[in-house]
Design a protein around this motif. Sequence first.
Motif, PDB file in Angstrom:
ATOM      1  N   ALA A  45       0.509  -1.242   0.233  1.00  0.00           N
ATOM      2  CA  ALA A  45       0.050   0.420   0.326  1.00  0.00           C
ATOM      3  C   ALA A  45       1.150   1.352   0.473  1.00  0.00           C
ATOM      4  CB  ALA A  45      -1.417  -0.402   1.235  1.00  0.00           C
ATOM      5  N   LEU A  46       1.710   1.357   0.746  1.00  0.00           N
ATOM      6  CA  LEU A  46       2.846   2.981   0.955  1.00  0.00           C
ATOM      7  C   LEU A  46       3.373   2.621  -0.647  1.00  0.00           C
ATOM      8  CD1 LEU A  46       4.363   1.637   4.611  1.00  0.00           C
ATOM      9  CD2 LEU A  46       3.303   3.921   3.950  1.00  0.00           C
ATOM     10  N   LEU A  47       3.705   1.559  -1.602  1.00  0.00           N
ATOM     11  CA  LEU A  47       5.143   1.660  -2.742  1.00  0.00           C
ATOM     12  C   LEU A  47       3.272   2.118  -4.148  1.00  0.00           C
ATOM     13  CD1 LEU A  47       6.814   1.025  -4.207  1.00  0.00           C
ATOM     14  CD2 LEU A  47       5.931  -1.358  -4.744  1.00  0.00           C
ATOM     15  N   MET A  48       2.329   2.139  -3.922  1.00  0.00           N
ATOM     16  CA  MET A  48       1.079   1.980  -4.629  1.00  0.00           C
ATOM     17  C   MET A  48       0.957   3.210  -4.096  1.00  0.00           C
ATOM     18  SD  MET A  48      -1.013  -1.235  -4.071  1.00  0.00           S
ATOM     19  CE  MET A  48      -2.686   0.070  -5.550  1.00  0.00           C
ATOM     20  N   ILE A  49       0.766   3.789  -2.961  1.00  0.00           N
ATOM     21  CA  ILE A  49       0.581   5.466  -2.701  1.00  0.00           C
ATOM     22  C   ILE A  49       1.667   6.798  -2.952  1.00  0.00           C
ATOM     23  CG2 ILE A  49       0.332   6.632  -0.363  1.00  0.00           C
ATOM     24  CD1 ILE A  49      -1.307   5.000   0.932  1.00  0.00           C
ATOM     25  N   SER A  50       3.381   5.650  -2.983  1.00  0.00           N
ATOM     26  CA  SER A  50       4.145   7.021  -3.132  1.00  0.00           C
ATOM     27  C   SER A  50       4.276   6.842  -4.750  1.00  0.00           C
ATOM     28  CB  SER A  50       5.232   5.989  -2.650  1.00  0.00           C
ATOM     29  OG  SER A  50       5.036   4.975  -3.441  1.00  0.00           O
ATOM     30  N   LEU A  51       3.264   6.056  -5.881  1.00  0.00           N
ATOM     31  CA  LEU A  51       3.140   6.203  -7.420  1.00  0.00           C
ATOM     32  C   LEU A  51       2.025   6.998  -7.125  1.00  0.00           C
ATOM     33  CD1 LEU A  51       4.626   2.300  -8.205  1.00  0.00           C
ATOM     34  CD2 LEU A  51       5.884   4.509  -7.676  1.00  0.00           C
ATOM     35  N   PHE A  52       1.262   7.314  -6.561  1.00  0.00           N
ATOM     36  CA  PHE A  52      -0.116   7.851  -7.051  1.00  0.00           C
ATOM     37  C   PHE A  52       0.315   9.162  -8.102  1.00  0.00           C
ATOM     38  CE2 PHE A  52      -4.184   8.928  -7.006  1.00  0.00           C
ATOM     39  CZ  PHE A  52      -5.097   8.195  -7.517  1.00  0.00           C
ATOM     40  N   PRO A  53      -0.068   9.544  -8.744  1.00  0.00           N
ATOM     41  CA  PRO A  53      -0.055  10.713  -9.044  1.00  0.00           C
ATOM     42  C   PRO A  53      -0.168  11.750  -8.599  1.00  0.00           C
ATOM     43  CG  PRO A  53      -1.789   9.699 -10.423  1.00  0.00           C
ATOM     44  CD  PRO A  53      -0.851   8.573  -9.533  1.00  0.00           C
ATOM     45  N   THR A  54       0.370  12.746  -8.962  1.00  0.00           N
ATOM     46  CA  THR A  54      -0.128  13.641  -7.933  1.00  0.00           C
ATOM     47  C   THR A  54      -1.036  14.921  -8.234  1.00  0.00           C
ATOM     48  OG1 THR A  54       3.168  14.157  -7.581  1.00  0.00           O
ATOM     49  CG2 THR A  54       0.991  15.807  -7.195  1.00  0.00           C
ATOM     50  N   ILE A  55      -1.128  14.669 -10.097  1.00  0.00           N
ATOM     51  CA  ILE A  55      -2.053  15.430 -10.644  1.00  0.00           C
ATOM     52  C   ILE A  55      -3.307  15.120 -10.697  1.00  0.00           C
ATOM     53  CG2 ILE A  55      -2.521  14.138 -12.583  1.00  0.00           C
ATOM     54  CD1 ILE A  55      -2.588  16.751 -13.724  1.00  0.00           C
ATOM     55  N   ALA A  56      -3.744  13.747 -10.035  1.00  0.00           N
ATOM     56  CA  ALA A  56      -4.629  13.269  -9.020  1.00  0.00           C
ATOM     57  C   ALA A  56      -5.209  13.954  -8.282  1.00  0.00           C
ATOM     58  CB  ALA A  56      -4.935  12.010  -9.208  1.00  0.00           C
ATOM     59  N   LEU A  57      -4.144  14.445  -6.964  1.00  0.00           N
ATOM     60  CA  LEU A  57      -4.638  14.813  -5.884  1.00  0.00           C
ATOM     61  C   LEU A  57      -4.957  16.306  -5.886  1.00  0.00           C
ATOM     62  CD1 LEU A  57      -1.866  12.889  -3.736  1.00  0.00           C
ATOM     63  CD2 LEU A  57      -4.583  12.324  -4.538  1.00  0.00           C
ATOM     64  N   ALA A  58      -4.644  17.707  -6.570  1.00  0.00           N
ATOM     65  CA  ALA A  58      -4.368  18.821  -6.693  1.00  0.00           C
ATOM     66  C   ALA A  58      -5.985  19.217  -6.718  1.00  0.00           C
ATOM     67  CB  ALA A  58      -3.754  18.941  -8.115  1.00  0.00           C
ATOM     68  N   ALA A  59      -6.654  19.171  -7.545  1.00  0.00           N
ATOM     69  CA  ALA A  59      -7.945  18.978  -6.988  1.00  0.00           C
ATOM     70  C   ALA A  59      -8.981  18.623  -5.883  1.00  0.00           C
ATOM     71  CB  ALA A  59      -8.923  18.725  -8.134  1.00  0.00           C
ATOM     72  N   PRO A  60      -8.981  17.873  -4.786  1.00  0.00           N
ATOM     73  CA  PRO A  60      -9.340  17.486  -3.690  1.00  0.00           C
ATOM     74  C   PRO A  60      -8.246  17.981  -2.839  1.00  0.00           C
ATOM     75  CG  PRO A  60      -8.589  14.998  -5.256  1.00  0.00           C
ATOM     76  CD  PRO A  60      -8.388  16.084  -6.242  1.00  0.00           C
ATOM     77  N   LEU A  61      -6.894  18.059  -2.870  1.00  0.00           N
ATOM     78  CA  LEU A  61      -6.128  18.433  -1.476  1.00  0.00           C
ATOM     79  C   LEU A  61      -6.673  20.641  -1.891  1.00  0.00           C
ATOM     80  CD1 LEU A  61      -2.755  17.393  -2.539  1.00  0.00           C
ATOM     81  CD2 LEU A  61      -4.072  16.877  -0.361  1.00  0.00           C
ATOM     82  N   PHE A  62      -7.112  20.456  -3.532  1.00  0.00           N
ATOM     83  CA  PHE A  62      -7.446  22.590  -2.562  1.00  0.00           C
ATOM     84  C   PHE A  62      -9.094  22.918  -2.050  1.00  0.00           C
ATOM     85  CE2 PHE A  62      -9.894  25.975  -4.385  1.00  0.00           C
ATOM     86  CZ  PHE A  62      -9.058  26.646  -4.544  1.00  0.00           C
ATOM     87  N   LEU A  63      -9.674  21.903  -2.481  1.00  0.00           N
ATOM     88  CA  LEU A  63     -11.227  21.261  -2.334  1.00  0.00           C
ATOM     89  C   LEU A  63     -10.379  21.176  -0.316  1.00  0.00           C
ATOM     90  CD1 LEU A  63     -12.820  19.608  -4.493  1.00  0.00           C
ATOM     91  CD2 LEU A  63     -13.097  21.990  -4.020  1.00  0.00           C
ATOM     92  N   LEU A  64      -9.949  20.559  -0.017  1.00  0.00           N
ATOM     93  CA  LEU A  64      -9.633  19.911   1.902  1.00  0.00           C
ATOM     94  C   LEU A  64      -9.181  21.249   1.991  1.00  0.00           C
ATOM     95  CD1 LEU A  64      -9.121  18.235   4.223  1.00  0.00           C
ATOM     96  CD2 LEU A  64      -7.413  17.300   3.093  1.00  0.00           C
ATOM     97  N   MET A  65      -8.095  22.036   1.872  1.00  0.00           N
ATOM     98  CA  MET A  65      -7.957  23.174   2.217  1.00  0.00           C
ATOM     99  C   MET A  65      -7.909  24.377   1.981  1.00  0.00           C
ATOM    100  SD  MET A  65      -4.908  22.033   3.601  1.00  0.00           S
ATOM    101  CE  MET A  65      -4.055  20.478   3.496  1.00  0.00           C
ATOM    102  N   ARG A  66      -9.560  24.375   1.042  1.00  0.00           N
ATOM    103  CA  ARG A  66     -10.250  25.216   1.150  1.00  0.00           C
ATOM    104  C   ARG A  66     -10.791  25.843   2.400  1.00  0.00           C
ATOM    105  NH1 ARG A  66     -14.068  26.423  -3.604  1.00  0.00           N
ATOM    106  NH2 ARG A  66     -15.203  24.765  -2.183  1.00  0.00           N
ATOM    107  N   GLU A  67     -11.899  23.944   2.591  1.00  0.00           N
ATOM    108  CA  GLU A  67     -12.637  23.640   4.174  1.00  0.00           C
ATOM    109  C   GLU A  67     -11.675  24.017   5.766  1.00  0.00           C
ATOM    110  OE1 GLU A  67     -15.339  22.929   3.985  1.00  0.00           O
ATOM    111  OE2 GLU A  67     -15.527  23.612   1.378  1.00  0.00           O
TER     112      GLU A  67
END
Length: 278
Positions: free
Chosen positions: A111-133
């Motif tokens: 699971a750690l290996l899969m998380i480290s390989l996850f593309p950052t661009i897929a996290l940009a929008a969720p992280l933006f919404l989370l940090m805005r909240e």
Amino acid sequence: MIRPRIHFHFRWVHLAALLVALFVAAPLYWMAVSSLKPMEEVGANPPTAWPESLTFENYRQAFADNNFGRYLLNSALVSLLATALVLSLSAFAGYALARLPLRGKSPIMIALLMISLFPTIALAAPLFLLMREIGWLNSYQGLILVYTALNIPFAIWILRNFFLQIPKEMEEVAWVDGASPVRTVLGVILPQALPGMFTAAIFTFTACWTEFLIGLTLNTADDYRTMPVGVALFGSTFTVPYGTIFAAATVSVLPIALLVLVFRRAVVSGLTSGAVKG
């Protein structure tokens, strides 16, 4: 008859290593040299291998006209704090996965290996919404938290594999002397794992120092922009100050180059002794 062949083989290996080094160093040399050229010479055809008129105007413009010093301070603050948090958390997590009798170690490592390989661009929008909240857009703590979360999996991999190389007898002696598990990790294990710690620290710091997409997404205010984002936004609609960009890029490369030069033996030891074994 064997020794000449071995010597001949090493000669070709050295030649190949030299060619690779030249291939890697050529863009860095061109970047540094171009930062010392006036604007009209940067785009000259044919190009010049050395400035015909040496100037430091590009560096002055980067720091005086484009707020580059503030971007450097922002990147240094975020990268250093995120690296410290990553090392603090991943050291105990890596030790637990290497030594403690936990269930499901293999799925956790996968699971750690899969998380480290996850593309950052897929996290940009969720992280933006989370940090805005939570109100952490245009802040240091938002970037520090995200960079820590993104880099912990790889650091755990490095340190866990390195902890596996440390003899268990050292821990048993500490336990016999009455040391607690936390004291054993801090006083016995971590001093033996310094090469692995240096390796994880340099990889983490480099990843935070050069990260662009998350920094661009979360921090849009000029006072909180990091170095890669600030350099990318140099110029205007009709002009691109290549000389100034080369100057800023040259300065931004120096911390990473100094870290690798100073701790090169520790990094090589960490990669060969811990990070590629286990």
